[in-house]
Every structure is written in structure tokens, then in C-alpha cells.
Design a protein around this motif. Structure first.
Motif, mmCIF file in Angstrom:
data_model
loop_
_atom_site.group_PDB
_atom_site.id
_atom_site.type_symbol
_atom_site.label_atom_id
_atom_site.label_comp_id
_atom_site.label_asym_id
_atom_site.label_seq_id
_atom_site.Cartn_x
_atom_site.Cartn_y
_atom_site.Cartn_z
ATOM 1 N N PRO A 147 -8.977 2.471 8.472
ATOM 2 C CA PRO A 147 -8.761 3.473 7.428
ATOM 3 C C PRO A 147 -7.521 3.285 6.568
ATOM 4 O O PRO A 147 -7.376 3.971 5.564
ATOM 5 C CB PRO A 147 -8.643 4.785 8.226
ATOM 6 C CG PRO A 147 -8.099 4.366 9.553
ATOM 7 C CD PRO A 147 -8.681 3.005 9.826
ATOM 8 N N LEU A 148 -6.617 2.368 6.929
ATOM 9 C CA LEU A 148 -5.338 2.304 6.220
ATOM 10 C C LEU A 148 -5.420 1.533 4.910
ATOM 11 O O LEU A 148 -6.020 0.459 4.841
ATOM 12 C CB LEU A 148 -4.270 1.653 7.108
ATOM 13 C CG LEU A 148 -2.906 1.432 6.435
ATOM 14 C CD1 LEU A 148 -2.284 2.742 5.989
ATOM 15 C CD2 LEU A 148 -1.959 0.660 7.342
ATOM 16 N N VAL A 149 -4.771 2.081 3.876
ATOM 17 C CA VAL A 149 -4.527 1.382 2.627
ATOM 18 C C VAL A 149 -3.052 1.565 2.291
ATOM 19 O O VAL A 149 -2.575 2.697 2.171
ATOM 20 C CB VAL A 149 -5.384 1.932 1.460
ATOM 21 C CG1 VAL A 149 -5.135 1.112 0.196
ATOM 22 C CG2 VAL A 149 -6.859 1.917 1.814
ATOM 23 N N LEU A 169 -8.831 8.390 -1.870
ATOM 24 C CA LEU A 169 -9.159 7.604 -0.686
ATOM 25 C C LEU A 169 -9.575 8.491 0.487
ATOM 26 O O LEU A 169 -10.427 8.115 1.300
ATOM 27 C CB LEU A 169 -7.968 6.732 -0.280
ATOM 28 C CG LEU A 169 -7.668 5.533 -1.188
ATOM 29 C CD1 LEU A 169 -6.319 4.934 -0.835
ATOM 30 C CD2 LEU A 169 -8.764 4.480 -1.082
ATOM 31 N N ALA A 170 -8.977 9.671 0.580
ATOM 32 C CA ALA A 170 -9.297 10.573 1.688
ATOM 33 C C ALA A 170 -10.769 10.969 1.683
ATOM 34 O O ALA A 170 -11.351 11.234 2.747
ATOM 35 C CB ALA A 170 -8.412 11.820 1.623
ATOM 36 N N MET A 174 -10.454 7.140 4.216
ATOM 37 C CA MET A 174 -9.300 6.255 4.291
ATOM 38 C C MET A 174 -8.020 7.056 4.090
ATOM 39 O O MET A 174 -8.035 8.141 3.495
ATOM 40 C CB MET A 174 -9.384 5.135 3.256
ATOM 41 C CG MET A 174 -10.670 4.341 3.318
ATOM 42 S SD MET A 174 -10.696 2.877 2.247
ATOM 43 C CE MET A 174 -9.838 1.686 3.276
ATOM 44 N N THR A 175 -6.917 6.527 4.590
ATOM 45 C CA THR A 175 -5.630 7.168 4.373
ATOM 46 C C THR A 175 -4.737 6.225 3.578
ATOM 47 O O THR A 175 -4.520 5.077 3.977
ATOM 48 C CB THR A 175 -4.953 7.563 5.699
ATOM 49 O OG1 THR A 175 -3.724 8.239 5.418
ATOM 50 C CG2 THR A 175 -4.672 6.370 6.591
ATOM 51 N N GLY A 176 -4.254 6.700 2.445
ATOM 52 C CA GLY A 176 -3.345 5.917 1.630
ATOM 53 C C GLY A 176 -1.904 6.256 1.998
ATOM 54 O O GLY A 176 -1.479 7.398 1.833
#
Length: 495
Positions: A147-149, A169-170, A174-176
């Protein structure tokens, strides 16, 4: 809520294809441009693995899949897109040319993210007409699961753009994480590079082989890092005194000449051949797609385990999966209940590899899971959903009986039908059947009694009127159905 309406992926390699999969499975129409003659085949293979992984990852209702379209030019691909992800090879001059074409053809407000794993965003922005909307969006492979960016802005990137990217992104799980300053390699790759450098020395000096090194990681601190990272792990190592005690005890070790982090290993032909030979032997000559599927299956298992941690709120990356599922439930179209005098079809599911036991069949508790998931669908239909539970009301299973009648195997498509037996809303008495879809073979039956409970009062109470209003027509529609033959069976009763 901010969302991505249409995406464009420029570059369809390992990272670009996985970005496309993340967008499409998030319900976003995506245009892809990649001049490679095999691009469509390669992207389709990544998409197939991503869909397989999502079938294992969540039972939350995914949005309707977005459409993947292959474009003949960058200009065609970015037309109408509000998120454009560039994932071309790591050459600054090449990226400059690609980003210039994107910048010229894209809508002025479209976000432009680069998947670069080390180039500085300020360098990438050079020459762009609208540089303020360009930033690094550095993901980790596989993009559709991890999930990470890392969001890194350049000198001309506005903070509002980074915050907007984080919010968008959420919505696709994903979590920015916004990095405060741009730096070569950012955070993730800096840590990996330091680790990689020391690992190469250990192989070169014949301290161990590649398999031993990988086993050291996956059997020890890799498991800790998956849930708590580095600093929180070390804080625990400090005992009751915490991080201060850990630093006082182990900080001086940093001055010991253990590692070679400032010394670069020479990747000469001999070392390359050593690593290649050991790595090939370690993998057992498995193909890349098979290794990807094994990796995805293991990652899903870890993510699911972490999602169940901390009393169901999730821990580490599992918390992000729980948040993503909550978003999916909230944004999915509300299921509609149309009662008829026939058993209601509640669930369709496939048997995936994590469900298989040592005999090659679906393991016992997965039959019960199918019925539990079908029960969740029924509760959704009558309005006893997540928000209802959060408000202090729920249905609890107090009694059940399952019969296992036939085997389900890997890849089988299954479905569940249900009939309400006499119920009053405060209690729901249900009988369910699990079938194999290909030939309608009955695999299992399940009888269940649930009671409506007020968590605040810790006792059984009638459901709220809005739930009873939806449930009552179904109770009435099934009232005249004959009782199933197996209803009321006891353990060991003859068929």
C-alpha cells in the motif's frame, strides 16, 4: 471525497502494469501507453495475478472493474486523465522527454506522478510548463498489494498537490506518505540500498549463500518489521525503559567495525555468476509468474493476519487493508432485497489456494467461512451493516450446525442459497446450502440461529425499526416454504 476519475499509465513494465492493475481493480478506467511489442501480453499477465490476489485479499464488494485501453501515443493516453503515472526506464534524459509530452498534452490540473526510485523531482520538473502538479509517487512492488507510495515534491511542487494525491490514493487502498525533503533514493530505497550493500559483501566473502541470507531475513526480523517497523521493534527491545535504554545499551555498537556500509563491493563477473547461480538454485528454476503468485499469496496471508490484529482494527499494513475495506463497504452500491417465495442467493466465491488443505481439497473451516460470509451479505441486505454495528447493534450467532457432503477443489466457483425458517427479527433462524457452480453439486448445508444484541446493554433486544422493515417481507415470503429435509438435524443422525 477526492477520487481518481480516469488514470493514464505511461510505461507498462513491472511497475507500470501493477499501477494499472491497482487503478482498474479500484474501478478506474485506465489508458496505457507502452511501445513494447509484447506490452499487452505482459500487462494482461500482471492483471491476472492481481485479480487472483484481490480474490484472496478481501470479501468487501470491489467496485466494477475499470476498463484498460491501450493507446497509440502519450497524447492519446493522457487525454481526459486526472492522474497520470509515469513508469518509464530510470534515465533522466528519457524521462525529461516523456514528461514534456505528458505536460504538453495533459489537462493543466491533472496530477503527474513519477514512479522513479531515486531521481530527484526537481530535476524531473525541469522544462515543464506546469511543474507544480508533478511529483514523485514511488510505489513498492507489487503495487497492487503493497500500500505504500512515497510522495516527494520538487522545488516547484505545491503542498496542496501532495495532499490531494494522498487523499486520492486512499480511495484505492494505498497510503501516500509525504517525505519532508527531496533526497536521492528517498527513504525506502535508501534503507534497502544500505541493506543490499551489506548483503552483497556477505555473499562475496562466502559468509553465507543467497538462500541462507534470505532465510535469516524471513525467519527473524523480517516478520517483526512487517508489523512494527524498525524503531518500534527496538523500543520493545529496550524493555520497560523503552527506547532510551535501548540506545544506551546498543548505541555504542554502531562504532564497532562490523559492517562495510561505506565500502562498495565490486560486482565483477565472478561475483555476478556466484549470485546468479545461488539464486537460480534457491528458486528451483520457478518461472517469474509462478514466483509472483507465490509472493502474492504469502503477502495476502500476512496482510490478513495483520488485519485481524489489535481487536479487529488491524495493525501495520493490516490496518490499511481494514480501512480500504471500510471505504469499499461505504462506497459500494447498497444491496437491494427483493423477497420472493424461493431461497435467496447470497454469495458467489472461488476456492483459492489459501483454502486448500494437505489433501488438496477445501479445508473444513472454509465451508463455514462461506456460510459466515453469506450471513454477512444477508445482514447487509437488511441494513445490519458496519454502521449499524458501530451504532451499538448487531446479530450474534448463538448456534449452528454444518454438514460436509462433497469436496470442493482449487478454482471451483461456489455459491450459497438461504432460506429463512420461522423467525421474529429478534432471532433469525436460517438454513443455507453451498453448491459448486459448474454442476450444482450440493457440497454442504448449514443451519444457523442468530440473536439481535445491543452491545451497550449486553443483552438480546429487538432490532431497530429500519432493519425490521426490511427483514419482515423476507420472513413472510419464506413462511410457506417447506422446511428443508436436513433442518433440525443432530450430530450423527442418519441421512
Amino acid at each position: 471525497m477526492a477520487k481518481i476519475n480516469q488514470a493514464a499509465c505511461i510505461g507498462g513494465g513491472v511497475i507500470g502494469a501493477a499501477w494499472a492493475a491497482r487503478f482498474i481493480l479500484g474501478g478506474i478506467d485506465t489508458n496505457m501507453f507502452d511501445p513494447h511489442p509484447e506490452a499487452q501480453r505482459l500487462v494482461s499477465e500482471v492483471m491476472a495475478n492481481a485479480e487472483r490476489a484481490y480474490e484472496m485479499l478481501t470479501r468487501a464488494p470491489l467496485p466494477n472493474k475499470g476498463t484498460l485501453s491501450f493507446s497509440n501515443s502519450i497524447e492519446e493516453a493522457v487525454r481526459g486523465a486526472d492522474w497520470i503515472q509515469e513508469s518509464v526506464p530510470e534515465r533522466l534524459d528519457f524521462k525529461h522527454g516523456v514528461l514534456a509530452q505528458i505536460d504538453a498534452a495533459a489537462h493543466p490540473k491533472a496530477l503527474i506522478g513519477s514512479s522513479t526510485s531515486g531521481l530527484m523531482p526537481s530535476d524531473l520538473q525541469r522544462g515543464m510548463k506546469n511543474p507544480e502538479r508533478m511529483f514523485v509517487a514511488h510505489p513498492f512492488n507489487p503495487v497492487y498489494l503493497l500500500p505504500l507510495v512515497e510522495l516527494v515534491g520538487g522545488e516547484k511542487t505545491t503542498r496542496a498537490v501532495l495532499e490531494d494525491a494522498k487523499d486520492k490514493l486512499a480511495t484505492i487502498g494505498m497510503t501516500g506518505l509525504i517525505i519532508n525533503k527531496e533526497i536521492e533514493g528517498f527513504v525506502g530505497d535508501r534503507l534497502q540500498e544500505a541493506f543490499w550493500r551489506e548483503a552483497l559483501w556477505l555473499i562475496k566473502d562466502d559468509i553465507c549463500d543467497t538462500e541462507t541470507l534470505d532465510n535469516v531475513i524471513r525467519y527473524s526480523f523480517g516478520l517483526r518489521w512487517a508489523q512494527m517497523g524498525l524503531f518500534e521493534t527496538y523500543r520493545i527491545a529496550g524493555g520497560e525503559a523503552g527506547m532510551r535504554d535501548f540506545l544506551s545499551k546498543y548505541g555504542p555498537i554502531l562504532a564497532w567495525p562490523w559492517t562495510k556500509l561505506t565500502d562498495v563491493v565490486d560486482l565483477d563477473d565472478n561475483l555476478v555468476e556466484k549470485i546468479v547461480g545461488q539464486s537460480d538454485a534457491q528458486s528451483g528454476q520457478r518461472g517469474i509468474r509462478e514466483l509472483e503468485r507465490i509472493r502474492d499469496q504469502n503477502l495476502v496471508g500476512i496482510l490478513q493476519a495483520l488485519k485481524a490484529g489489535d481487536e479487529g482494527r488491524g495493525w501495520g499494513a493490516g490496518e490499511l487493508v481494514a480501512d480500504f475495506e471500510a471505504h469499499l463497504w461505504k462506497t459500494a452500491p447498497k444491496p437491494q432485497l427483493n423477497p420472493t417465495s424461493e431461497p435467496i442467493r447470497l454469495l458467489e466465491v472461488k476456492v483459492h489456494p489459501a483454502w486448500i488443505d494437505y489433501n488438496g481439497h477445501m479445508t473444513e473451516y472454509r465451508y463455514t467461512q462461506c456460510f459466515a460470509d453469506a450471513c454477512d451479505v444477508l445482514l447487509q441486505l437488511i441494513g445490519a451493516d458496519i454502521d449499524y454495528v458501530k451504532a451499538g447493534h448487531s446479530y450474534y450467532t448463538v448456534e449452528s450446525h454444518v454438514r460436509l457432503l462433497a469436496e470442493a477443489k482449487l478454482g471451483d466457483a461456489l455459491y450459497v442459497k438461504a432460506q429463512l425458517l420461522p423467525s421474529d427479527g429478534k432471532k433469525i433462524h436460517t438454513f443455507m446450502w453451498l453448491y459448486r457452480a459448474s454442476d450444482d453439486t450440493l457440497l454442504s448445508t448449514y443451519e444457523q440461529l442468530t440473536l439481535h444484541v445491543s452491545s451497550k446493554e449486553s443483552r438480546s433486544v429487538p432490532p431497530l425499526p429500519e432493519v425490521m422493515r426490511k427483514l419482515k417481507p423476507l420472513i413472510e415470503a419464506h413462511a410457506d416454504l417447506p422446511a428443508p429435509d436436513a433442518a433440525g438435524r443432530s450430530i450423527g443422525q442418519r441421512k
